[in-house]
Design a protein around this motif. Structure first.
Motif, PDB file in Angstrom:
ATOM      1  N   LEU A   1       0.830  -1.205   0.000  1.00 47.98           N
ATOM      2  CA  LEU A   1       0.000   0.000   0.000  1.00 47.98           C
ATOM      3  C   LEU A   1       0.872   1.265   0.000  1.00 47.98           C
ATOM      4  O   LEU A   1       0.619   2.203  -0.769  1.00 47.98           O
ATOM      5  CB  LEU A   1      -0.931   0.005   1.225  1.00 47.98           C
ATOM      6  CG  LEU A   1      -1.949   1.158   1.222  1.00 47.98           C
ATOM      7  CD1 LEU A   1      -3.009   0.952   0.138  1.00 47.98           C
ATOM      8  CD2 LEU A   1      -2.616   1.311   2.591  1.00 47.98           C
ATOM      9  N   VAL A   2       1.906   1.279   0.842  1.00 46.18           N
ATOM     10  CA  VAL A   2       2.737   2.485   0.934  1.00 46.18           C
ATOM     11  C   VAL A   2       3.600   2.633  -0.319  1.00 46.18           C
ATOM     12  O   VAL A   2       3.835   3.738  -0.814  1.00 46.18           O
ATOM     13  CB  VAL A   2       3.585   2.455   2.221  1.00 46.18           C
ATOM     14  CG1 VAL A   2       4.494   3.674   2.289  1.00 46.18           C
ATOM     15  CG2 VAL A   2       2.679   2.407   3.442  1.00 46.18           C
ATOM     16  N   LYS A   3       4.023   1.493  -0.860  1.00 52.40           N
ATOM     17  CA  LYS A   3       4.748   1.550  -2.132  1.00 52.40           C
ATOM     18  C   LYS A   3       3.850   2.149  -3.215  1.00 52.40           C
ATOM     19  O   LYS A   3       4.294   2.975  -4.023  1.00 52.40           O
ATOM     20  CB  LYS A   3       5.198   0.141  -2.531  1.00 52.40           C
ATOM     21  CG  LYS A   3       6.110   0.107  -3.740  1.00 52.40           C
ATOM     22  CD  LYS A   3       6.683  -1.279  -3.972  1.00 52.40           C
ATOM     23  CE  LYS A   3       7.598  -1.277  -5.196  1.00 52.40           C
ATOM     24  NZ  LYS A   3       8.182  -2.612  -5.429  1.00 52.40           N
ATOM     25  N   GLY A   4       2.578   1.756  -3.185  1.00 52.68           N
ATOM     26  CA  GLY A   4       1.616   2.303  -4.151  1.00 52.68           C
ATOM     27  C   GLY A   4       1.475   3.813  -4.003  1.00 52.68           C
ATOM     28  O   GLY A   4       1.422   4.547  -4.989  1.00 52.68           O
ATOM     29  N   LEU A   5       1.454   4.290  -2.755  1.00 54.07           N
ATOM     30  CA  LEU A   5       1.369   5.737  -2.515  1.00 54.07           C
ATOM     31  C   LEU A   5       2.539   6.466  -3.170  1.00 54.07           C
ATOM     32  O   LEU A   5       2.366   7.453  -3.893  1.00 54.07           O
ATOM     33  CB  LEU A   5       1.384   6.000  -1.003  1.00 54.07           C
ATOM     34  CG  LEU A   5       1.571   7.455  -0.579  1.00 54.07           C
ATOM     35  CD1 LEU A   5       0.260   8.221  -0.700  1.00 54.07           C
ATOM     36  CD2 LEU A   5       2.120   7.565   0.844  1.00 54.07           C
ATOM     37  N   ALA A   6       3.741   5.952  -2.925  1.00 54.86           N
ATOM     38  CA  ALA A   6       4.945   6.604  -3.459  1.00 54.86           C
ATOM     39  C   ALA A   6       4.906   6.625  -4.987  1.00 54.86           C
ATOM     40  O   ALA A   6       5.227   7.643  -5.622  1.00 54.86           O
ATOM     41  CB  ALA A   6       6.195   5.883  -2.959  1.00 54.86           C
TER      42      ALA A   6
END
Lengths: 380, 380
Positions: free
Chosen positions: B174-179
């Protein structure tokens, strides 16, 4: 836009300043500075000869149009009006003294970036100091050698003149005239003040940049790929030539060492603080170092040599394609807004970049609106 | 040229990478990074809320379009999909732990520039680390606060993700997707490696720049007016915020101190050498420092994150008038040559400057000829 160099002599500023015209010059040392001076003088139509310990450098100097090679022509100037010694610093004293002897009526200057040790060396050698004045055109590049030379190297750059108590007024005027004709901005100060100044504004930055960059020797490349503009800017001058810098740093050791002591004290205090980061007052110590850096940085004059001036910045997203930056700057120019500075943010990994544009603060809003209306992506 | 932000969601890279889409985000801390993330997410149509200890910062954040202020709307998100803690580093542990407790199913990340101490703090606090992953968007500016925020701050910039052994795969994704959605280039490494890396490429440059600039506090302005680009570049980041940097340096002291020891050793050796400049081997010692700096500097990757690449430079004399640089770059673009880098040489004292243009080496000759033919003054 400036016209290409006009053949023949075109003397504006020098005559205005009442300085005598330089008619014939022998340049000793055909490196970056010597060849650049030669190119500049030839553009002005001055008779210029080159002499270099390296036959290759001398020949290259002639090839690029920086003057006539003494070796190639098997001739030397009988009595040049001026000799410019543009040699490595560690042979400057010797070459200046030799020139003063070889040409008993000629004015001699040198362009080494340290002045006190040269003056002392010449005093010890018993040279005729009335015909000598030291000078320092502050226009180096990371590159060196005659191939990197350019006649406009000195345009608008500072050129420091260090007269001594022995310097004849006519000597000072002639060399000042040379600097002005080459387009430089002349500043005069005693040799000692010059050396203290460059110790802080040039030699210490070099040392700090080298100390920093040398820490990166063993850093894995995938870690370095995360580096940003901060690291690039602080280490750019670490690419400088060791052979030249060992001479500069050694010659000006007396002025640099006190500054290094100051750095060492601050560094000691910082290390002590950071080794006990929870001790009382430790945060204050660290904050003080950064704040003192703020204070020092804020004193550095901005563009055009004026007091530091706050321009307004705005940042525009640009594709990395031919002409994109040009389109942007054309647009800005068409509105009649002057670009005060431009910084391109490098873009690790992707062909998109950011252009940070500096303009007069009272034009910023207008520019943002015009850009946005016309489809540019202004990133606040 | 990139189109202005399109209302609604436009998801290229994130979907391509198979990352889950971020649907609702609470940003805790509306400073430069938090507000920039908010602006970026709102441009993508993501539901975004803001929370800040400062009512003013929270209100300004909403005003610039970075998200909805919890205070202003008297409401908070029931269970956001993601919480981004973008607070000052010294309250990050506390705020991450609080968010993990307040929202029992929500993924939490932070964007502090030091990662190890935060992970250890959360472990000690007994936080649910399966829902936490630390991250570090490497996109700071010298400016701070929500007003300096911009949605494209992360475009093409590195964003480091530091998963721990506790991090659930879905949290990481999820956080990788944000970046990725914010346009960043994701790099993953353990927190300890991250901290060692930034100690060298970011924190040490800051310390060295501050140490250098603080030496200039008492330097007379007429001396500083001789400063060139070298001093400007090496001290630019010395203008950074003391309040932020004291937190960063303190939090990463463990990784920075060894580097500072290395600097101190080199500095000690240099001082010793320069205090006895005529001792045997002293010149070699100085030359070695500069050469080691050369070696470290050469390892820093160039533009686009590739290995350092040698572009060809040429320097053009330009008037300091609206549009001159634009004319130049337009001309270059029209020949179809891509500008790889541009450096403007500031001109102390005179309204004339030098533009150093970097291009592919095999296009340089062509460009020089075209420029010269068209009246530009190319200074070799």
């Amino acid at each position: 836009m400036t016209d290409p160099a006009v053949p023949g002599r075109s003397r504006g500023p020098a005559s205005d300043a009442g300085s005598p015209e330089v008619a014939s010059v022998l340049i000793v040392g055909a490196g970056l500075l010597g060849a650049s001076i030669g190119l500049g003088l030839r553009n002005l139509g001055v008779e210029t000869w080159l002499r270099d310990a390296s036959p290759t450098a001398e020949a290259v100097g002639e090839d690029i149009g920086a003057g006539l090679s003494e070796r190639a022509w098997g001739a030397r100037m009988a009595e040049p009006q001026l000799v410019v010694v543009a040699s490595p610093p560690d042979v400057t004293v010797e070459l200046v003294a030799a020139a003063l002897t070889e040409f008993p009526h000629t004015v001699v200057t040198d362009v080494a970036s340290v002045k006190g040790s040269i003056l002392r060396g010449l005093e010890e050698a018993g040279a005729d100091l009335s015909r000598y004045v030291g000078s320092h055109p502050m226009a180096g590049r990371e590159k060196s050698g005659p191939v990197a030379a350019r006649g406009e190297l000195f345009t608008s750059m500072p050129w420091v003149l260090c007269s001594s108590e022995h310097t004849a007024p006519s000597t000072r005027r002639l060399v000042k005239g040379l600097a002005i004709e080459l387009g430089a901005t002349v500043t005069e100060m005693p040799a000692e003040e010059h050396d203290d100044t460059v110790a802080l504004i040039s030699h210490l930055p070099q040392v700090m940049s080298s100390l920093l960059a040398s820490r990166l020797q063993d850093t894995p490349l995938h870690r370095l790929s995360l580096a940003g503009q901060g690291l690039r800017d602080t280490t750019r001058i670490a690419a400088s030539d060791p052979g030249l810098w060992v001479q500069i740093l050694t010659a000006n050791a007396g002025a640099i060492v006190p500054a290094l002591h100051g750095v060492r004290e601050d560094l000691e205090r910082l290390i002590e603080t950071m080794e006990a980061p929870t001790a009382p007052g430790s945060r204050l110590d660290v904050a003080q170092l950064i704040a003192e850096g703020n204070a020092g940085q804020a004193r550095i004059p901005g563009k055009h040599g004026g007091a530091p001036k706050a321009f307004a910045q705005l940042t525009v997203l640009v594709d990395d394609r031919p002409g994109t930056i040009a389109h942007l700057l054309t647009f800005i120019g068409e509105i009649g807004i002057n670009l005060e500075d431009l910084r391109l943010d490098h873009s690790p990994g992707q062909p998109v970049g950011l252009a940070e544009v500096s303009v007069e603060p009272n034009r910023r809003d207008e520019l943002v609106e015009a850009l946005t209306t016309n489809g540019w992506k202004v990133v606040q």
